[in-house]
Write a protein that holds these residues in place. Structure first.
Motif, PDB file in Angstrom:
ATOM      1  N   LEU A  50       8.390  12.375 -12.310  1.00 44.01           N
ATOM      2  CA  LEU A  50       9.194  11.272 -12.862  1.00 44.01           C
ATOM      3  C   LEU A  50      10.319  11.753 -13.777  1.00 44.01           C
ATOM      4  CD1 LEU A  50       6.516   8.500 -13.536  1.00 44.01           C
ATOM      5  CD2 LEU A  50       8.091   8.713 -11.620  1.00 44.01           C
ATOM      6  N   ASN A  51      10.209  12.993 -14.278  1.00 45.53           N
ATOM      7  CA  ASN A  51      11.288  13.531 -15.115  1.00 45.53           C
ATOM      8  C   ASN A  51      12.541  13.837 -14.292  1.00 45.53           C
ATOM      9  OD1 ASN A  51       9.788  13.465 -17.514  1.00 45.53           O
ATOM     10  ND2 ASN A  51       8.748  15.372 -16.925  1.00 45.53           N
ATOM     11  N   LYS A  52      12.316  14.150 -12.996  1.00 46.19           N
ATOM     12  CA  LYS A  52      13.459  14.454 -12.131  1.00 46.19           C
ATOM     13  C   LYS A  52      13.912  13.229 -11.332  1.00 46.19           C
ATOM     14  CE  LYS A  52      12.234  19.296 -11.200  1.00 46.19           C
ATOM     15  NZ  LYS A  52      11.702  20.162 -10.136  1.00 46.19           N
ATOM     16  N   CYS A  53      13.020  12.268 -11.139  1.00 45.58           N
ATOM     17  CA  CYS A  53      13.279  11.115 -10.258  1.00 45.58           C
ATOM     18  C   CYS A  53      14.394  10.229 -10.806  1.00 45.58           C
ATOM     19  CB  CYS A  53      11.992  10.300 -10.122  1.00 45.58           C
ATOM     20  SG  CYS A  53      12.156   8.831  -9.101  1.00 45.58           S
ATOM     21  N   SER A  54      15.321   9.806  -9.896  1.00 43.77           N
ATOM     22  CA  SER A  54      16.390   8.894 -10.315  1.00 43.77           C
ATOM     23  C   SER A  54      16.092   7.460  -9.865  1.00 43.77           C
ATOM     24  CB  SER A  54      17.722   9.359  -9.729  1.00 43.77           C
ATOM     25  OG  SER A  54      17.660   9.252  -8.321  1.00 43.77           O
ATOM     26  N   PHE A  55      14.936   7.241  -9.268  1.00 42.84           N
ATOM     27  CA  PHE A  55      14.500   5.914  -8.787  1.00 42.84           C
ATOM     28  C   PHE A  55      15.478   5.312  -7.776  1.00 42.84           C
ATOM     29  CE2 PHE A  55      12.788   6.793 -12.967  1.00 42.84           C
ATOM     30  CZ  PHE A  55      11.431   6.631 -12.746  1.00 42.84           C
ATOM     31  N   CYS A  56      16.082   6.192  -6.966  1.00 42.55           N
ATOM     32  CA  CYS A  56      17.059   5.724  -5.978  1.00 42.55           C
ATOM     33  C   CYS A  56      16.385   5.003  -4.816  1.00 42.55           C
ATOM     34  CB  CYS A  56      17.899   6.899  -5.466  1.00 42.55           C
ATOM     35  SG  CYS A  56      16.948   8.094  -4.480  1.00 42.55           S
ATOM     36  N   GLY A  57      15.108   5.307  -4.559  1.00 39.94           N
ATOM     37  CA  GLY A  57      14.380   4.592  -3.503  1.00 39.94           C
ATOM     38  C   GLY A  57      14.516   5.174  -2.101  1.00 39.94           C
ATOM     39  N   GLU A  58      15.186   6.339  -1.966  1.00 41.38           N
ATOM     40  CA  GLU A  58      15.360   6.959  -0.643  1.00 41.38           C
ATOM     41  C   GLU A  58      14.003   7.262   0.013  1.00 41.38           C
ATOM     42  OE1 GLU A  58      17.904   7.600   1.455  1.00 41.38           O
ATOM     43  OE2 GLU A  58      19.153   6.458   0.079  1.00 41.38           O
ATOM     44  N   CYS A  59      13.069   7.763  -0.788  1.00 36.48           N
ATOM     45  CA  CYS A  59      11.755   8.142  -0.242  1.00 36.48           C
ATOM     46  C   CYS A  59      11.036   6.920   0.319  1.00 36.48           C
ATOM     47  CB  CYS A  59      10.908   8.834  -1.309  1.00 36.48           C
ATOM     48  SG  CYS A  59      10.758   7.889  -2.837  1.00 36.48           S
ATOM     49  N   GLN A  60      11.141   5.823  -0.400  1.00 38.59           N
ATOM     50  CA  GLN A  60      10.494   4.588   0.063  1.00 38.59           C
ATOM     51  C   GLN A  60      11.132   4.103   1.369  1.00 38.59           C
ATOM     52  OE1 GLN A  60       9.952   1.322  -2.842  1.00 38.59           O
ATOM     53  NE2 GLN A  60      10.823   0.019  -1.278  1.00 38.59           N
ATOM     54  N   ARG A  61      12.456   4.230   1.464  1.00 35.57           N
ATOM     55  CA  ARG A  61      13.143   3.761   2.679  1.00 35.57           C
ATOM     56  C   ARG A  61      12.781   4.614   3.892  1.00 35.57           C
ATOM     57  NH1 ARG A  61      16.890   1.821  -0.881  1.00 35.57           N
ATOM     58  NH2 ARG A  61      17.878   3.823  -1.310  1.00 35.57           N
ATOM     59  N   VAL A  62      12.619   5.896   3.700  1.00 34.95           N
ATOM     60  CA  VAL A  62      12.366   6.770   4.852  1.00 34.95           C
ATOM     61  C   VAL A  62      10.890   6.708   5.286  1.00 34.95           C
ATOM     62  CG1 VAL A  62      11.761   8.971   3.731  1.00 34.95           C
ATOM     63  CG2 VAL A  62      13.058   8.984   5.856  1.00 34.95           C
ATOM     64  N   CYS A  63      10.000   6.305   4.387  1.00 37.53           N
ATOM     65  CA  CYS A  63       8.563   6.305   4.713  1.00 37.53           C
ATOM     66  C   CYS A  63       8.236   5.166   5.669  1.00 37.53           C
ATOM     67  CB  CYS A  63       7.710   6.176   3.451  1.00 37.53           C
ATOM     68  SG  CYS A  63       5.944   6.204   3.841  1.00 37.53           S
ATOM     69  N   ARG A  64       7.757   5.508   6.849  1.00 36.81           N
ATOM     70  CA  ARG A  64       7.427   4.488   7.847  1.00 36.81           C
ATOM     71  C   ARG A  64       6.039   3.902   7.615  1.00 36.81           C
ATOM     72  NH1 ARG A  64       7.913   6.943  13.502  1.00 36.81           N
ATOM     73  NH2 ARG A  64       7.191   4.866  14.050  1.00 36.81           N
ATOM     74  N   PHE A  65       5.325   4.419   6.639  1.00 41.94           N
ATOM     75  CA  PHE A  65       3.923   4.038   6.491  1.00 41.94           C
ATOM     76  C   PHE A  65       3.633   3.276   5.198  1.00 41.94           C
ATOM     77  CE2 PHE A  65       4.411   7.957   8.920  1.00 41.94           C
ATOM     78  CZ  PHE A  65       4.012   7.479  10.156  1.00 41.94           C
ATOM     79  N   GLY A  66       4.693   2.954   4.445  1.00 43.51           N
ATOM     80  CA  GLY A  66       4.503   2.185   3.219  1.00 43.51           C
ATOM     81  C   GLY A  66       3.692   2.934   2.175  1.00 43.51           C
ATOM     82  N   ALA A  67       3.786   4.263   2.170  1.00 43.13           N
ATOM     83  CA  ALA A  67       2.937   5.054   1.281  1.00 43.13           C
ATOM     84  C   ALA A  67       3.581   5.317  -0.087  1.00 43.13           C
ATOM     85  CB  ALA A  67       2.564   6.378   1.951  1.00 43.13           C
TER      86      ALA A  67
END
Lengths: 290, 119
Positions: A63-80
């Motif tokens: 979380l110290n590096k995360c910018s909360f852009c949401g790219e990871c959530q968008r690319v995840c096809r499994f809602g993980a």
């Protein structure tokens, strides 16, 4: 030579056939791919030699590096992954370990950690090696364990027999894939036939030669026999519905162990399979030369 | 304040959908004005997995601070909680009665998921 024992319907006798065949051969490897409830060991009673963990990677977000852009959530096809205003939630049991989230993260905030989802045990009984996969209770994905089982057994040069899970979904397809032969165990009932048709469909899709074993012969009706004839599926063996077989099974004895005459029957069965596999290879060579 | 009600249809007289993650629609209702809109949730209804998490994200994105539904599982609850949405369960009947029940204080707020995954 790799033989997969499958059925479609559960409870037709896959494990009875797989263990009897394996115990009849002088030297073989039996792989229990029914990782949600492996039971071949109950009929083989091996000496366990080694246990190995099966682990899967899942994302860990810094979380110290995360910018909360949401790219990871968008690319995840499994809602993980769920990215919120000031935190990121990960759900390891939904994760398929594809690694896409860490690839797309512009802040390089995602690393991978490993968690155990099950284990693989290696056992010996005389000339037979039993390799068993076991999925941890509550884990939803069986296929990573089956993949690992196939990787472990690939190096063996003896006859390999895979005891498949019931059904025709992903774990069964992973078990059947790259096998030389599919030994389909069915029972002569409408339920047996219904699921057999699905299992035959899978073997055709995977282009694996298949043959039938009719277990509990004498019950039900003749429709499985008619179907086998129509589809040109050889009936390699019929095992009668007999109380003595059920009694031996309930005491943890396979056919080969309880009834010595079955040892020869299973060796003959293996020869029939061997012949069919060779014919199939010849056919493939001929058609590729054309 | 915006509240979200899981529903089987797009109107206030539609029945409440007791499932959260695989609810058919989300009705977003503004308590001050009585205005509402229906969000379609077909995509999550048909999702192979992760419906609860995705639906929770949808509710959070809508700006609703209160969720009224039948039941809520662990992953959906964790996500809603992290997104600052309060969850009220045991809603029954139409969307309209569920809103009235909530405003009367007849529904209870949960502080933990009330059902297991894949309920």
């Amino acid at each position: 030579m790799k033989i997969a024992v499958a059925s479609g319907k559960g409870g037709t006798g896959k494990t009875l056939i797989a263990t009897s065949l394996a115990l009849s051969l002088e030297k073989a490897v039996l792989v229990d791919c029914d990782v949600e409830e492996p039971n071949a060991h109950l009929l083989v009673c091996p000496q366990w030699q080694l246990t190995r963990h099966v682990e899967l990677p899942f994302p860990k977000v810094d979380l110290n590096k995360c910018s909360f852009c949401g790219e990871c959530q968008r690319v995840c096809r499994f809602g993980a992954i769920a990215v919120l205003a000031d935190q990121v939630l990960t759900f390891p049991e939904l994760c398929h370990s594809c690694g896409a989230c860490s690839l797309v993260c512009p802040s390089r905030a995602i690393s991978e950690e490993k968690r155990k989802i099950g284990e693989i045990r290696f056992g010996i009984k005389n000339g037979l090696e039993l390799i068993e996969g076991r999925l941890q209770v509550g884990e939803p994905m069986a296929t990573p364990i089956i993949r690992e089982l196939k990787r472990c057994s690939a190096k063996r040069d003896s006859i390999i027999i895979f005891d498949a899970p019931p059904g025709t979904s992903c774990p069964v397809i992973h078990t059947l894939r790259a096998s030389d032969y599919a030994l389909l165990v069915t029972e002569p009932t409408p339920f047996g036939l219904n699921d057999l048709v699905l299992a035959v469909g899978v073997t055709r899709e995977l282009a694996i030669p298949a043959g039938l074993i009719i277990n509990k012969a004498g019950i039900g009706d003749k429709k499985v026999y008619t179907y086998a004839q129509e589809q040109n599926l050889p009936i390699l063996l019929e095992i009668p519905e007999e109380r003595k077989i059920a009694e031996a099974y309930s005491r943890g004895k396979s056919l080969a162990e309880a009834f010595p005459e079955y040892k020869k029957i299973f060796l003959d069965l293996f020869e029939k399979i061997n012949l069919q596999v060779k014919e199939n290879v010849c056919k493939a060579v001929v058609s590729s030369e054309r | 304040m915006k509240i979200c009600i899981t529903a089987r249809g797009e109107a206030l007289d539609s029945m409440v959908d007791e499932r959260f993650g695989r609810a058919e629609k989300f009705i977003i209702y503004e308590t001050e004005t009585g205005r509402f809109e229906a969000l379609d949730n077909t995509q999550n209804l048909q999702a192979m997995q992760g419906a609860g998490v995705q639906s929770a994200q949808k509710v959070i994105a809508s700006g609703a601070k209160i969720l009224i539904t039948g039941h809520c599982g662990p992953k959906a609850y964790a996500t809603l909680k992290a997104g600052g949405v309060k969850v009220y369960t045991s809603a029954k009947g139409t969307v309209k009665t569920a809103i009235e029940d909530y405003l009367k204080g007849a529904l209870k707020e949960i502080t933990a998921p009330d059902v297991e995954s894949h309920w």
